[in-house]
Design a protein around this motif. Structure first.
Motif, PDB file in Angstrom:
ATOM      1  N   LEU A 101       0.825  -1.200   0.000  1.00 55.59           N
ATOM      2  CA  LEU A 101       0.000   0.000   0.000  1.00 55.59           C
ATOM      3  C   LEU A 101       0.865   1.259   0.000  1.00 55.59           C
ATOM      4  CD1 LEU A 101      -2.804   1.393   0.420  1.00 55.59           C
ATOM      5  CD2 LEU A 101      -2.436   1.099   2.866  1.00 55.59           C
ATOM      6  N   PHE A 102       1.850   1.299   0.889  1.00 59.63           N
ATOM      7  CA  PHE A 102       2.677   2.496   1.014  1.00 59.63           C
ATOM      8  C   PHE A 102       3.612   2.654  -0.182  1.00 59.63           C
ATOM      9  CE2 PHE A 102       0.585   3.116   4.665  1.00 59.63           C
ATOM     10  CZ  PHE A 102       1.238   3.639   5.769  1.00 59.63           C
ATOM     11  N   ARG A 103       4.058   1.558  -0.752  1.00 58.45           N
ATOM     12  CA  ARG A 103       4.897   1.648  -1.949  1.00 58.45           C
ATOM     13  C   ARG A 103       4.098   2.241  -3.117  1.00 58.45           C
ATOM     14  NH1 ARG A 103       6.282  -3.118  -2.085  1.00 58.45           N
ATOM     15  NH2 ARG A 103       8.296  -2.952  -1.043  1.00 58.45           N
ATOM     16  N   ALA A 104       2.829   1.851  -3.221  1.00 58.95           N
ATOM     17  CA  ALA A 104       1.981   2.422  -4.269  1.00 58.95           C
ATOM     18  C   ALA A 104       1.817   3.917  -4.067  1.00 58.95           C
ATOM     19  CB  ALA A 104       0.622   1.730  -4.265  1.00 58.95           C
ATOM     20  N   GLN A 105       1.681   4.348  -2.826  1.00 60.31           N
ATOM     21  CA  GLN A 105       1.605   5.775  -2.532  1.00 60.31           C
ATOM     22  C   GLN A 105       2.881   6.494  -2.946  1.00 60.31           C
ATOM     23  OE1 GLN A 105       0.287   5.546   1.831  1.00 60.31           O
ATOM     24  NE2 GLN A 105      -0.368   7.581   1.187  1.00 60.31           N
ATOM     25  N   ALA A 106       4.015   5.909  -2.574  1.00 62.95           N
ATOM     26  CA  ALA A 106       5.298   6.580  -2.785  1.00 62.95           C
ATOM     27  C   ALA A 106       5.619   6.766  -4.253  1.00 62.95           C
ATOM     28  CB  ALA A 106       6.421   5.787  -2.097  1.00 62.95           C
ATOM     29  N   ASN A 112      -1.509   8.532  -4.421  1.00 63.52           N
ATOM     30  CA  ASN A 112      -1.488   8.905  -3.012  1.00 63.52           C
ATOM     31  C   ASN A 112      -2.746   9.705  -2.668  1.00 63.52           C
ATOM     32  OD1 ASN A 112      -0.837   9.776  -0.433  1.00 63.52           O
ATOM     33  ND2 ASN A 112       0.857  11.063  -1.073  1.00 63.52           N
ATOM     34  N   ASP A 113      -3.046  10.726  -3.490  1.00 58.09           N
ATOM     35  CA  ASP A 113      -4.261  11.516  -3.281  1.00 58.09           C
ATOM     36  C   ASP A 113      -5.505  10.649  -3.372  1.00 58.09           C
ATOM     37  OD1 ASP A 113      -2.754  13.820  -3.049  1.00 58.09           O
ATOM     38  OD2 ASP A 113      -3.212  14.566  -5.052  1.00 58.09           O
ATOM     39  N   PHE A 114      -5.520   9.770  -4.347  1.00 56.35           N
ATOM     40  CA  PHE A 114      -6.688   8.922  -4.578  1.00 56.35           C
ATOM     41  C   PHE A 114      -6.982   8.048  -3.362  1.00 56.35           C
ATOM     42  CE2 PHE A 114      -8.769   5.095  -6.212  1.00 56.35           C
ATOM     43  CZ  PHE A 114      -9.831   5.648  -6.919  1.00 56.35           C
ATOM     44  N   LEU A 115      -5.944   7.457  -2.781  1.00 58.71           N
ATOM     45  CA  LEU A 115      -6.131   6.610  -1.610  1.00 58.71           C
ATOM     46  C   LEU A 115      -6.582   7.404  -0.390  1.00 58.71           C
ATOM     47  CD1 LEU A 115      -2.969   4.330  -1.848  1.00 58.71           C
ATOM     48  CD2 LEU A 115      -5.329   3.605  -2.188  1.00 58.71           C
ATOM     49  N   TRP A 163      -2.626   8.887   5.546  1.00 57.60           N
ATOM     50  CA  TRP A 163      -2.490  10.355   5.527  1.00 57.60           C
ATOM     51  C   TRP A 163      -1.090  10.782   5.955  1.00 57.60           C
ATOM     52  CZ3 TRP A 163      -7.679  11.171   8.558  1.00 57.60           C
ATOM     53  CH2 TRP A 163      -8.750  11.093   7.652  1.00 57.60           C
ATOM     54  N   SER A 164      -0.608  10.225   7.057  1.00 58.20           N
ATOM     55  CA  SER A 164       0.718  10.646   7.540  1.00 58.20           C
ATOM     56  C   SER A 164       1.812  10.229   6.565  1.00 58.20           C
ATOM     57  CB  SER A 164       0.985  10.066   8.936  1.00 58.20           C
ATOM     58  OG  SER A 164       1.019   8.655   8.925  1.00 58.20           O
TER      59      SER A 164
END
Length: 220
Positions: A101-106, A112-115, A163-164
Motif C-alpha cells: 500500500l505504502f509503496r503504491a503511494q510513494a 497517493n491523493d486517490f487513496l 495520511w501521515s
C-alpha cells in the motif's frame, strides 16, 4: 455506399480517436503522478496534443480520467492485496499488504491523493475505495484473530497512516525517497499485539472517517 465501404471510411477516424484517447491517458498518468489528482486538465490536454474539448469528449469528468489513468496501478495493487491474504502467517500478510500500500503511494502522487480521499459523486471510485477498505479489514482481522495484531486497531487507524505517509512522501520524495519504509515499520511495531497499551482516545467512527476523506477532496 455499401455498409462495408462505410465501415472502411470510418476506420481511420476510429484509429485517430483511439490514438487521442491513449495520448490523453498517458499524459494524465504523468501529470497526476507528478502533481496529484488536482493537476490541470488543460495542461493534460496540451501535453496530449489535443484541445480541452477533445479531453472532455473522451472523459466527461475529471474522475472519469482519474479512473482510466489509475487502472493499471490499481490492478497491480489489488493483486498484491490478494497475495497478502494467501500468506501462511497472518502478521506477515498484514505487513506485506501495508508495504504494498505504502509503496503504491510513494510511486505516484496522484495515487497517493486517490487513496487518501473519497469522491462521493463517482460510483466507480466509491466501488474501488470500498474494495480497498474490505481488503484492509480482511488482512487486519486475520492478523487480529491470530493474536498477532492488537485488537483495538480500526480502519481509521490505517487511514491515519495513509495520511501521515502521504505527508512524509511529499517532504522526502527528493531527498530520501525510501524514508517512508522506516516510518511504516515503526508504526507496525506499535500495531503488534504484544506492544498494546490502553489508548485514551477512541478511533474515528466510519462516518467520521468518510466525512474526513470527503473534506480532503478538492475535485469538482
Amino acid at each position: 455506399m455499401s455498409t462495408s465501404e462505410v465501415e472502411r471510411a470510418r476506420a481511420p477516424w476510429r484509429r485517430d480517436a483511439q490514438k487521442r484517447h491513449d495520448r490523453l491517458i498517458e499524459a494524465a498518468r504523468r501529470e497526476f503522478a507528478a502533481r496529484g489528482v488536482d493537476a490541470s486538465l488543460e495542461r493534460i490536454a496540451r501535453e496530449a496534443g489535443v484541445a480541452i474539448g477533445t479531453l472532455y469528449r473522451h472523459f466527461p469528468t475529471r474522475l472519469d480520467l482519474l479512473v482510466a489513468a489509475f487502472e493499471p496501478r490499481l490492478q497491480e495493487f489489488l493483486e498484491g492485496a490478494e497475495k497478502a491474504m494467501e500468506m501462511d502467517d497472518p502478521w506477515e500478510g498484514f505487513v506485506y499488504y501495508m508495504e504494498n500500500l505504502f509503496r503504491a503511494q510513494a510511486g505516484d502522487r496522484g495515487f497517493n491523493d486517490f487513496l487518501s480521499r473519497r469522491f462521493p459523486s463517482s460510483p466507480e471510485t466509491e466501488r474501488i475505495h470500498d474494495q480497498v477498505c474490505h481488503q484492509i479489514e480482511a488482512v487486519l482481522t486475520r492478523a487480529q484473530e491470530a493474536g498477532k495484531a492488537r485488537p483495538d486497531i480500526a480502519m481509521a487507524d490505517i487511514v491515519n497512516l495513509i495520511w501521515s505517509n502521504g505527508r512524509m512522501i511529499d517532504a522526502t520524495s527528493v531527498t530520501a525517497p525510501n524514508a517512508w519504509r522506516r516510518h511504516l515499520y515503526l508504526m507496525l511495531d506499535a500495531y503488534r499485539a504484544e506492544r498494546a497499551h490502553p489508548i485514551p482516545e477512541a478511533p474515528m467512527t466510519d462516518e467520521q472517517l468518510y466525512d474526513a476523506m470527503v473534506q480532503l477532496n478538492k475535485v469538482d
